[in-house]
Design a protein around this motif. Sequence first.
Motif, mmCIF file in Angstrom:
data_model
loop_
_atom_site.group_PDB
_atom_site.id
_atom_site.type_symbol
_atom_site.label_atom_id
_atom_site.label_comp_id
_atom_site.label_asym_id
_atom_site.label_seq_id
_atom_site.Cartn_x
_atom_site.Cartn_y
_atom_site.Cartn_z
ATOM 1 N N UNK A 1 0.874 -1.017 -0.280
ATOM 2 C CA UNK A 1 -0.036 0.017 0.081
ATOM 3 C C UNK A 1 0.733 1.354 0.000
ATOM 4 N N UNK A 2 1.883 1.880 1.439
ATOM 5 C CA UNK A 2 2.937 2.450 0.965
ATOM 6 C C UNK A 2 3.286 2.800 -0.008
ATOM 7 N N UNK A 3 4.117 1.982 -0.454
ATOM 8 C CA UNK A 3 4.553 1.916 -2.071
ATOM 9 C C UNK A 3 4.141 2.390 -3.028
ATOM 10 N N UNK A 4 2.579 1.989 -3.140
ATOM 11 C CA UNK A 4 2.318 1.885 -4.725
ATOM 12 C C UNK A 4 2.338 3.263 -4.546
ATOM 13 N N UNK A 5 0.834 3.757 -3.479
ATOM 14 C CA UNK A 5 0.752 5.324 -3.188
ATOM 15 C C UNK A 5 2.013 5.730 -3.934
ATOM 16 N N UNK A 6 2.968 5.993 -3.231
ATOM 17 C CA UNK A 6 3.956 7.140 -3.561
ATOM 18 C C UNK A 6 4.511 6.422 -5.029
ATOM 19 N N UNK A 7 3.927 5.672 -5.379
ATOM 20 C CA UNK A 7 4.839 5.150 -7.246
ATOM 21 C C UNK A 7 3.756 6.092 -8.276
ATOM 22 N N UNK A 8 2.609 5.594 -7.871
ATOM 23 C CA UNK A 8 1.281 6.013 -8.676
ATOM 24 C C UNK A 8 0.953 7.568 -8.593
ATOM 25 N N UNK A 9 1.327 8.474 -7.261
ATOM 26 C CA UNK A 9 1.891 9.408 -7.317
ATOM 27 C C UNK A 9 2.425 10.421 -8.905
ATOM 28 N N UNK A 10 3.748 9.100 -8.206
ATOM 29 C CA UNK A 10 4.863 10.292 -9.046
ATOM 30 C C UNK A 10 4.475 9.803 -10.081
ATOM 31 N N UNK A 11 4.079 8.935 -10.677
ATOM 32 C CA UNK A 11 3.447 8.568 -12.226
ATOM 33 C C UNK A 11 1.584 8.178 -12.225
ATOM 34 N N UNK A 12 1.762 9.679 -12.722
ATOM 35 C CA UNK A 12 -0.183 9.543 -12.753
ATOM 36 C C UNK A 12 -0.510 9.395 -13.806
ATOM 37 N N UNK B 1 -0.130 6.405 -15.192
ATOM 38 C CA UNK B 1 0.203 4.968 -15.256
ATOM 39 C C UNK B 1 -1.463 4.032 -14.741
ATOM 40 N N UNK B 2 -1.342 3.516 -15.105
ATOM 41 C CA UNK B 2 -2.737 3.121 -14.544
ATOM 42 C C UNK B 2 -2.147 1.653 -13.818
ATOM 43 N N UNK B 3 -2.441 1.577 -12.471
ATOM 44 C CA UNK B 3 -1.855 0.528 -11.494
ATOM 45 C C UNK B 3 -3.197 -0.092 -10.814
ATOM 46 N N UNK B 4 -3.270 -1.571 -9.884
ATOM 47 C CA UNK B 4 -4.427 -2.042 -9.418
ATOM 48 C C UNK B 4 -3.408 -2.927 -8.252
ATOM 49 N N UNK B 5 -4.391 -2.319 -7.043
ATOM 50 C CA UNK B 5 -3.931 -3.772 -6.201
ATOM 51 C C UNK B 5 -4.765 -3.885 -5.672
ATOM 52 N N UNK B 6 -4.370 -5.367 -5.113
ATOM 53 C CA UNK B 6 -5.620 -7.043 -4.555
ATOM 54 C C UNK B 6 -4.530 -6.502 -3.820
ATOM 55 N N UNK B 7 -6.224 -6.913 -2.698
ATOM 56 C CA UNK B 7 -6.062 -7.644 -1.360
ATOM 57 C C UNK B 7 -6.133 -5.738 -0.244
ATOM 58 N N UNK B 8 -5.924 -5.318 -1.026
ATOM 59 C CA UNK B 8 -6.052 -3.809 -0.492
ATOM 60 C C UNK B 8 -6.491 -2.639 -0.830
ATOM 61 N N UNK B 9 -7.625 -1.946 -0.101
ATOM 62 C CA UNK B 9 -8.093 -0.605 -1.015
ATOM 63 C C UNK B 9 -7.308 0.458 -0.424
ATOM 64 N N UNK B 10 -7.771 1.281 -1.855
ATOM 65 C CA UNK B 10 -7.093 2.695 -1.927
ATOM 66 C C UNK B 10 -7.178 3.427 -2.700
ATOM 67 N N UNK B 11 -7.420 4.918 -2.949
ATOM 68 C CA UNK B 11 -8.358 6.281 -2.920
ATOM 69 C C UNK B 11 -7.653 6.777 -3.908
ATOM 70 N N UNK B 12 -7.191 6.234 -4.751
ATOM 71 C CA UNK B 12 -5.990 6.922 -5.694
ATOM 72 C C UNK B 12 -6.345 6.990 -6.883
ATOM 73 N N UNK B 13 -6.818 8.264 -7.675
ATOM 74 C CA UNK B 13 -6.665 8.303 -9.628
ATOM 75 C C UNK B 13 -6.376 7.172 -10.067
ATOM 76 N N UNK B 14 -5.343 7.283 -9.985
ATOM 77 C CA UNK B 14 -5.037 5.961 -10.908
ATOM 78 C C UNK B 14 -4.832 4.657 -10.518
ATOM 79 N N UNK B 15 -5.706 4.400 -9.325
ATOM 80 C CA UNK B 15 -5.201 2.861 -9.195
ATOM 81 C C UNK B 15 -6.429 2.472 -8.702
#
Length: 349
Positions: free
Chosen positions: A97-108, A110-124
């Motif tokens: 969660x923390x590393x993906x959130x940081x990377x998603x914000x750095x690459x707005x 880029x489309x990301x997906x996260x399985x097994x946890x929730x995250x409300x980030x526009x490109x995730x």
Amino acid sequence: MLKMLLQAGLGLGLAAGIAGSAVAQDKLRVAMVASESGIGDRSFNDMVVVGLKRAEAELGVEYVVIQPRAISDFQASLARAAAQGFDLIIGNSFDMVPPLEAVAKAFPDQKFALIDAGMEVPNVVSAVAKDWEGSAVVGYIAAKTTKTGKIGFVGGKDIPVIHRFFAGYYYGAKMADPNVEVLERYSGTFTDPAVGKEYTLALASEGSDINYAVAGATSSGVIDGARESDTLAIGVDSNQNYLAPGHVLTSMMKRVDTITFDMVKSVQDNDFKGGQVLLYGLKEGGVDFAMDENNAGLIAPEVLADAEAFRDKIIAGEIVVPNYFDIAPGAKSMGEPPVPTPPSIADAK
């Protein structure tokens, strides 16, 4: 075809070179960053790969699997993948969660997906399987099947996301038999089958004849311990009944293969739901318990019928299995209908 990249000294520039040379430009390119237990865990990560293989066969996508050396490498692995312009990058772990959130914000873009946890980030887009519902059903079956009146739980790390499984398991067990004793243990690892076996043998010596393994690759040791102690185990995430036929009562299947496929397909269909948290429960086919030739006869017909009725009531909303994260601090009961909250959860809250 599957491309496996171990991050031991391999730059992801190589990953892009491999993928780029093998993939036509009109094919969707997907990267998966595996969680701590790794590929070959016969559990969570392997189920994600099943979903990717299905996407390859049915949608014509190309995928790459990246295995970081350690949790501390998650952010670097995600960032390197993002720099290569994959159409979708999938992470699968609460630790991500923390590393993906940081990377998603750095690459707005880029489309990301996260399985097994929730995250409300526009490109995730993220998805959570309601493992607490599936755990309740296998807990119900265990409590109806035990001959000693004691059942056990072997978690990996003693952390909230694993408590979520335990809360559901405990609830289902107590709904089946208020007098059943549920022993709770944590091995401290998701990667050591030998430790899982030790915990199972210890639980067996305390009289627990059915033990639920929620510990990644460590779970295979729990199952091996069941075979050695002539007790029963319950598998997790994938159908693990085959690991010890006759000694795995059932498996709580977490259909992350379906979730993975749906996420990939949403990108191909231009229906990517960034910023949303998707829930997959019993109703959505996101969790269930496994029945096959490897556990035939282990669950009595009347118990199976009762378990299916219990499952149907959860689907209908007549029974609400408690999600650990929704249990109020100090709550004396949980779920609907309520059962007493176990001390470990009440005290932790």
